[in-house]
Scaffold this active site. Structure first.
Site, PDB file in Angstrom:
ATOM      1  N   THR A  93       2.129 -10.547  14.103  1.00 45.58           N
ATOM      2  CA  THR A  93       1.056 -11.053  13.459  1.00 45.58           C
ATOM      3  C   THR A  93       0.294  -9.780  13.016  1.00 45.58           C
ATOM      4  O   THR A  93       0.206  -8.673  13.755  1.00 45.58           O
ATOM      5  CB  THR A  93       0.282 -12.024  14.418  1.00 45.58           C
ATOM      6  OG1 THR A  93      -0.468 -12.638  13.342  1.00 45.58           O
ATOM      7  CG2 THR A  93      -0.652 -11.426  15.394  1.00 45.58           C
ATOM      8  N   THR A 138      -1.633 -22.627  18.688  1.00 41.56           N
ATOM      9  CA  THR A 138      -3.031 -22.261  19.121  1.00 41.56           C
ATOM     10  C   THR A 138      -3.755 -21.281  18.377  1.00 41.56           C
ATOM     11  O   THR A 138      -3.205 -20.190  17.690  1.00 41.56           O
ATOM     12  CB  THR A 138      -2.971 -21.732  20.767  1.00 41.56           C
ATOM     13  OG1 THR A 138      -4.048 -21.267  21.169  1.00 41.56           O
ATOM     14  CG2 THR A 138      -1.838 -20.553  20.966  1.00 41.56           C
ATOM     15  N   GLN A 139      -5.150 -21.335  18.501  1.00 40.46           N
ATOM     16  CA  GLN A 139      -5.852 -20.230  17.885  1.00 40.46           C
ATOM     17  C   GLN A 139      -6.024 -18.892  18.752  1.00 40.46           C
ATOM     18  O   GLN A 139      -6.355 -17.920  18.232  1.00 40.46           O
ATOM     19  CB  GLN A 139      -7.442 -20.650  17.578  1.00 40.46           C
ATOM     20  CG  GLN A 139      -7.423 -21.895  16.698  1.00 40.46           C
ATOM     21  CD  GLN A 139      -8.874 -22.474  16.658  1.00 40.46           C
ATOM     22  OE1 GLN A 139      -9.583 -21.791  17.077  1.00 40.46           O
ATOM     23  NE2 GLN A 139      -9.080 -23.588  15.874  1.00 40.46           N
ATOM     24  N   CYS A 140      -5.502 -19.122  20.006  1.00 41.63           N
ATOM     25  CA  CYS A 140      -5.654 -18.042  20.869  1.00 41.63           C
ATOM     26  C   CYS A 140      -4.417 -16.843  20.390  1.00 41.63           C
ATOM     27  O   CYS A 140      -3.384 -17.191  19.965  1.00 41.63           O
ATOM     28  CB  CYS A 140      -5.095 -18.393  22.306  1.00 41.63           C
ATOM     29  SG  CYS A 140      -6.519 -19.349  23.002  1.00 41.63           S
ATOM     30  N   THR A 194       0.824  -1.239   0.140  1.00 49.50           N
ATOM     31  CA  THR A 194       0.064  -0.162  -0.026  1.00 49.50           C
ATOM     32  C   THR A 194       0.819   1.383  -0.030  1.00 49.50           C
ATOM     33  O   THR A 194       0.580   2.181  -0.492  1.00 49.50           O
ATOM     34  CB  THR A 194      -0.868  -0.155   1.325  1.00 49.50           C
ATOM     35  OG1 THR A 194      -1.729  -1.063   1.077  1.00 49.50           O
ATOM     36  CG2 THR A 194      -1.589   1.390   1.450  1.00 49.50           C
ATOM     37  N   SER A 214       1.175  -7.488  -1.422  1.00 50.89           N
ATOM     38  CA  SER A 214       1.839  -8.663  -0.745  1.00 50.89           C
ATOM     39  C   SER A 214       1.124  -9.979  -0.552  1.00 50.89           C
ATOM     40  O   SER A 214       1.633 -11.112  -0.241  1.00 50.89           O
ATOM     41  CB  SER A 214       2.249  -8.326   0.642  1.00 50.89           C
ATOM     42  OG  SER A 214       1.228  -8.085   1.413  1.00 50.89           O
ATOM     43  N   SER A 215      -0.281  -9.765  -0.894  1.00 45.92           N
ATOM     44  CA  SER A 215      -1.279 -10.909  -0.901  1.00 45.92           C
ATOM     45  C   SER A 215      -0.711 -12.035  -1.900  1.00 45.92           C
ATOM     46  O   SER A 215      -0.750 -13.064  -1.928  1.00 45.92           O
ATOM     47  CB  SER A 215      -2.647 -10.718  -1.227  1.00 45.92           C
ATOM     48  OG  SER A 215      -3.099  -9.470  -0.718  1.00 45.92           O
ATOM     49  N   THR A 226       1.280  -4.828   3.925  1.00 45.22           N
ATOM     50  CA  THR A 226       1.012  -5.453   5.482  1.00 45.22           C
ATOM     51  C   THR A 226       0.278  -6.487   5.440  1.00 45.22           C
ATOM     52  O   THR A 226       0.603  -7.365   6.449  1.00 45.22           O
ATOM     53  CB  THR A 226       0.129  -4.314   6.067  1.00 45.22           C
ATOM     54  OG1 THR A 226      -1.160  -4.266   5.449  1.00 45.22           O
ATOM     55  CG2 THR A 226       0.545  -2.722   6.414  1.00 45.22           C
TER      56      THR A 226
HETATM   57  N1  ASP Z   1      -2.947  -5.525   0.234  1.00 39.59           N
HETATM   58  C1  ASP Z   1      -1.967  -4.480   0.625  1.00 39.59           C
HETATM   59  C2  ASP Z   1      -0.656  -5.270   0.617  1.00 39.59           C
HETATM   60  O1  ASP Z   1      -0.460  -6.321   1.484  1.00 39.59           O
HETATM   61  C3  ASP Z   1      -2.120  -4.028   2.109  1.00 39.59           C
HETATM   62  C4  ASP Z   1      -1.207  -3.022   2.719  1.00 39.59           C
HETATM   63  O2  ASP Z   1       0.014  -3.079   2.132  1.00 39.59           O
HETATM   64  O3  ASP Z   1      -1.510  -2.583   3.699  1.00 39.59           O
HETATM   65  O4  ASP Z   1       0.313  -5.311  -0.160  1.00 39.59           O
END
Ligand code: ASP
Length: 333
Positions: free
Chosen positions: A160, A270-272, A12, A58-59, A89
């Site tokens: 995380t 853990t999911q916690c 982003t 980044s996805s 992110t």
């Molecule tokens: N979809 C964006 C990425 O991870 C989100 C971000 O950068 O905040 O590249």
């Protein structure tokens, strides 16, 4: 103040709005970056930038992209005193975790940062994040892979993504911040990783088949049998609480046993959001332990996945991988 290399991977921070939504825009990003007064005339430190091609949301990051980032650091390791990685992110915690394992005997700061609002838009958090990340990278106090975001320096493999829209997007639920940036940048020096003893080494990762199974009430483990025993080399089970699994524990026991025999490593996290796995603490987690599952203890799922990629890429046998999963390598436990 040292000389640093900025590695721009996308995210982003360097995006602009298009008809299809936000997408990386290198030209516009450079225009804005070079326009930041603090970055001009090397006021913070000497710096150079390398842009990855293509720049990514980044996805879309893959193991290959982690290798590309690691390779850039490896090639430039001697030339710079620190590195800042600009990154989206969404998978920042995965990349930071992966790099923490890949960069063996790291003796320089590698600071990953980004922003929630693009740097070309008003109210962007990008400028502050870049400036502080550069100052931390140039100072050379931390010798590990960290995420810097909104005033906090966190150990990368403890982190995380916590919020999709808050400026403070990350949390490190089981480890304190390594530094806090108020008027001064205050380091928590007692908890920083020590200077490594050996020589820096870059370990490339292989795309090992790894899966994550989040347990839920009513889960039918038999449906996962084939992928756990034949398809995957590593499985992270996100269990309830301290590592408990639902229903009849016997249902999972033969699957884990067979998986172990076939060389699949099953790690229980853990999911916690906070706390640790204690296998065997309850009857409901005992089956996992006796069948050969490994305790992920208080590791994040991001760290558990990337650690498995790393250990398999090192070529270790299953028993060694199981042992090392439960051993702290880079402060991830
Ligand atoms: N979809 C964006 C990425 O991870 C989100 C971000 O950068 O905040 O590249």
């Amino acid at each position: 103040m040292g000389k640093i290399l900025i590695i721009n991977t996308g995210g982003t921070i360097g995006m602009t709005k298009t008809v299809h939504g936000y997408a990386p825009d290198m030209e516009k990003f450079h225009e804005n970056l070079y326009g930041i007064p603090e970055l001009q005339n090397n006021r913070i430190c000497e710096w150079e930038i390398i842009d990855m091609n293509p720049l990514l949301d980044s996805s879309n990051m893959t193991v290959e992209d982690w290798n590309k980032i690691g390779n850039i650091i490896n090639r430039n390791y001697e030339k710079y005193d620190g590195f800042v990685i600009l990154h989206g992110t969404d998978t920042m915690a995965y990349t930071a975790s992966a790099l923490s394992f890949m960069l063996e005997n790291l003796a320089k700061p590698v600071i990953v940062t980004g922003s929630q609002i693009p740097i070309c838009e008003i109210r962007s958090d990008g400028k502050d994040n870049i400036i502080a990340a550069m100052m931390i990278a140039a100072a050379g106090i931390v010798k590990e892979v960290c995420i810097y975001f909104r005033g906090e320096l966190l150990r990368g493999n403890r982190t995380t993504k916590y919020s999709a829209d808050d400026f403070m997007a990350f949390k490190s639920p089981n480890a304190p911040a390594l530094a806090e940036a108020g008027i001064l940048i205050n380091y928590n020096k007692e908890i920083l990783l020590p200077e490594p003893v050996g020589k820096f080494y870059f370990q490339q990762l292989e795309t090992i088949p790894i899966g994550v199974i989040k347990v839920f009430p009513g889960i039918q483990f038999n449906l996962f049998s084939n992928i756990m025993t034949e398809g995957l080399k590593g499985v992270v089970i996100e269990a309830f609480g301290a590592g408990n699994i639902p229903g009849s524990p016997e249902a999972l026991l033969p699957i884990i046993k067979k998986a172990f025999e076939n060389g699949t490593v099953v790690t229980v996290c853990t999911q916690c959001f906070q706390g640790t796995v204690l296998l065997g603490n309850y009857e409901t987690s005992n089956a996992l332990k006796t069948a050969g599952a490994v305790s992920g203890k208080d590791m994040t799922t991001e760290a558990a996945i990337t650690k498995m990629y790393y250990l398999f890429s090192k070529g270790y046998d299953t028993k060694t991988i199981c042992r090392l999963m439960e051993t702290g390598l880079r402060g991830e436990l």
